[in-house]
Design a protein around this motif. Structure first.
Motif, PDB file in Angstrom:
ATOM      1  N   GLU A   1       9.048  -1.811  -3.996  1.00  0.00           N
ATOM      2  CA  GLU A   1       9.784  -1.363  -2.812  1.00  0.00           C
ATOM      3  C   GLU A   1      10.951  -2.292  -2.556  1.00  0.00           C
TER       4      GLU A   1
ATOM      5  N   LYS B   1      20.020   0.486   3.378  1.00  0.00           N
ATOM      6  CA  LYS B   1      19.046   0.826   4.410  1.00  0.00           C
ATOM      7  C   LYS B   1      19.725   1.379   5.659  1.00  0.00           C
TER       8      LYS B   1
ATOM      9  N   GLU C   1      10.689   8.721  -4.340  1.00  0.00           N
ATOM     10  CA  GLU C   1      10.163  10.073  -4.148  1.00  0.00           C
ATOM     11  C   GLU C   1      10.810  11.071  -5.102  1.00  0.00           C
ATOM     12  N   SER C   2      12.125  11.030  -5.228  1.00  0.00           N
ATOM     13  CA  SER C   2      12.829  12.017  -6.043  1.00  0.00           C
ATOM     14  C   SER C   2      13.115  11.539  -7.460  1.00  0.00           C
TER      15      SER C   2
ATOM     16  N   ASP D   1      14.588   5.298   6.081  1.00  0.00           N
ATOM     17  CA  ASP D   1      13.194   5.702   5.887  1.00  0.00           C
ATOM     18  C   ASP D   1      12.825   5.949   4.432  1.00  0.00           C
ATOM     19  N   ARG D   2      13.797   5.836   3.544  1.00  0.00           N
ATOM     20  CA  ARG D   2      13.502   6.081   2.134  1.00  0.00           C
ATOM     21  C   ARG D   2      13.061   4.796   1.438  1.00  0.00           C
ATOM     22  N   ARG D   3      12.238   4.950   0.444  1.00  0.00           N
ATOM     23  CA  ARG D   3      11.766   3.817  -0.355  1.00  0.00           C
ATOM     24  C   ARG D   3      12.471   3.847  -1.699  1.00  0.00           C
TER      25      ARG D   3
ATOM     26  N   PHE E   1      19.853   5.019   4.494  1.00  0.00           N
ATOM     27  CA  PHE E   1      18.539   5.611   4.217  1.00  0.00           C
ATOM     28  C   PHE E   1      17.438   4.716   4.792  1.00  0.00           C
TER      29      PHE E   1
ATOM     30  N   ASP F   1      15.310   6.129  -6.016  1.00  0.00           N
ATOM     31  CA  ASP F   1      14.541   6.728  -4.926  1.00  0.00           C
ATOM     32  C   ASP F   1      13.145   7.054  -5.467  1.00  0.00           C
TER      33      ASP F   1
END
Length: 467
Positions: free
Chosen positions: A466, A253, A319-320, A258-260, A256, A317
């Motif tokens: 998460e 964290k 999102e990706s 802001d990444r989930r 990153f 990740d």
């Protein structure tokens, strides 16, 4: 886990009435000196004890052997299963704590019971504005007398929210929050480099070998660390290292914020029913153990908890769908022990001969890794005389990072794991404990839930949405 977040706060100037729930050997031998020091320093006025009626003779004998006697002892009957029994348990807990309350002083409660009773006491403290310290793991939800892992997150979130509303402080007793090696050396040095280089933890491997040797009949008969309720290694000593793993993985964290990320894990386990295959017959025969048809059909139906678990995981990740971290977690009891006795000794805390060996490696991509092996060193024939030794090895890309060495090795001798527990207890008693709050254990308990759930579907992945 910023360094500012782990600085101790100013001591609480109030004087407390302490209640200890569960007066076992750990409390009497390890923590009573901390309580005595807190009384001497004016943080604690006195302490009282709550324990089970079935343990009355053992508790009274133990109290006779300690220097600082409790002000009062309350004995409660065993609770059964089901909603009616839970309600009755809540009523008994409330009546006992009201009886032990000193009108002029606030109360603190140290919950040192077997894990299946943690939730009832913790819930009462949270709902009634009483500060508490609960032993690891935080709780093991039971439904109809059986361990129900999927309820862990729900109950934890409920208790954390309620504690926020009542403004009370709740901490968790675990090994890896004040540990000289795990926290003071490994995590501290990793955090510094993660911050400096913005390098994530891309690989993490941890193996904790417990060296616990239980005989087959002891799985059915022991009330101390029982397996017959459906939980085992994970809800016993392994939680120390689940907590350590989560602290290490949470360093990502810092890179990153802001990444989930999604935590995916797949596990396999071994259970008491497997022990006949796994313990050599000559060794088992020395203890008159190792019956090939154990456990009986009715015992199998109870669903014993695991003795060993090994798991693979990754952080993804969301999102990706790219993988950030891969790793393994292994928590095993069927490893070298020092047990050489058939019957459990009354005068020893280490009744089943456990000896710990923990091997951990964390890697920061292509730049750096730290590897620590911390293991117990028995001293002579006394099963309770054990300290620890650690070797910490680092590897680095010293060409790219000239301030680093290609390799380094440091050793640490004369370690005692209990020192970190005592530090946590001392800080809690004086009101400065802020490294091991109940809220800080939500994620470790969620990982515990995922591991326990994955054991019930071997080889199939289980997720935490998460991380």
């Amino acid at each position: 886990m910023g360094r500012a977040a782990v600085l101790d706060a100013r001591p609480d100037t109030r004087r407390y009435n302490l209640v200890v729930v569960g007066f076992d050997e750990i409390v009497a031998n390890k923590y009573l000196p901390c309580i005595r020091a807190a009384v001497g320093a004016g943080h604690v006025d006195s302490y009282s004890v709550i324990d089970l009626e079935s343990e009355r003779s053992t508790i009274e004998e133990r109290i006779q052997g300690v220097g600082l006697k409790p002000r009062e002892v309350v004995y409660l009957p065993e609770s059964g299963c089901g909603a009616t029994a839970r309600q009755r348990q809540t009523e008994l807990i409330g009546a006992a704590l009201r009886r032990l309350r000193l009108p002029e002083l606030p109360m603190k409660v140290y919950i040192a019971t077997e894990v299946r009773a943690h939730e009832a006491y913790l819930r009462y403290c949270v709902e009634n504005g009483i500060d508490s310290l609960v032993e690891k793991p935080v709780l093991a939800p039971l439904v109809d007398g059986g361990f129900t892992p999927p309820r862990i997150t729900e109950v934890m979130q409920e208790l954390i929210a309620q504690a926020g509303r009542t403004g009370t402080k709740h901490s968790v007793m675990t090994l890896s929050r004040y540990h000289r090696i795990y926290n003071g050396e490994v995590l501290r040095s990793l955090e510094e480099r993660v911050r400096k280089w913005q390098a994530p933890v891309t690989s993490f491997h941890l193996r904790a070998a417990g060296g616990v040797w239980n005989l087959q009949h002891e799985y059915e008969t022991r009330d101390d660390h029982p397996y017959r309720y459906g939980y085992g290694m994970l809800m016993h000593g392994a939680y120390h290292y689940v907590d350590l793993a989560v602290q290490c993985l949470s360093l990502n964290k810092l890179v990153f914020p802001d990444r989930r990320f999604r935590f995916e894990v797949s596990s396999f386990g071994a259970f008491p029913a497997d022990q006949h295959l796994r313990i050599p017959k000559p060794a088992a025969d020395r203890f008159e153990d190792g019956h090939p048809h154990w456990p009986h059909a009715e015992s199998l139906a109870n669903g014993f908890g695991e003795t060993d678990i090994t798991a693979v995981f990754r952080l993804v990740d969301t999102e990706s769908e790219r993988t950030l971290t891969v790793g393994t977690l292994s928590f095993e009891q069927t490893t070298p022990s020092i047990r050489s006795w058939r019957d459990l000794p009354d005068d020893a805390y280490n009744k089943n001969g456990r000896t710990s060996s923990v091997d951990l490696e964390a890697q920061l991509s292509t730049l750096y890794s730290t590897h620590v092996h911390c293991y117990d060193v028995p001293r002579g024939q006394n099963a309770d005389r054990i300290d620890a030794f650690a070797r910490m090895t680092t590897r680095a890309n010293a060409t790219l990072l000239p301030e680093e060495q290609y390799t380094s090795v440091r050793t640490f001798d004369g370690l005692f794991h209990s020192d970190s527990n005592r530090q946590l207890m001392a800080n809690w008693l004086q009101g400065t404990e802020n490294r091991s709050s109940l809220a800080a254990h939500l994620l470790p308990m969620q990982v515990t839930e995922a591991l326990a759930t994955s054991l019930r579907a071997p080889g199939r992945p289980v997720e935490i949405a998460e991380f």
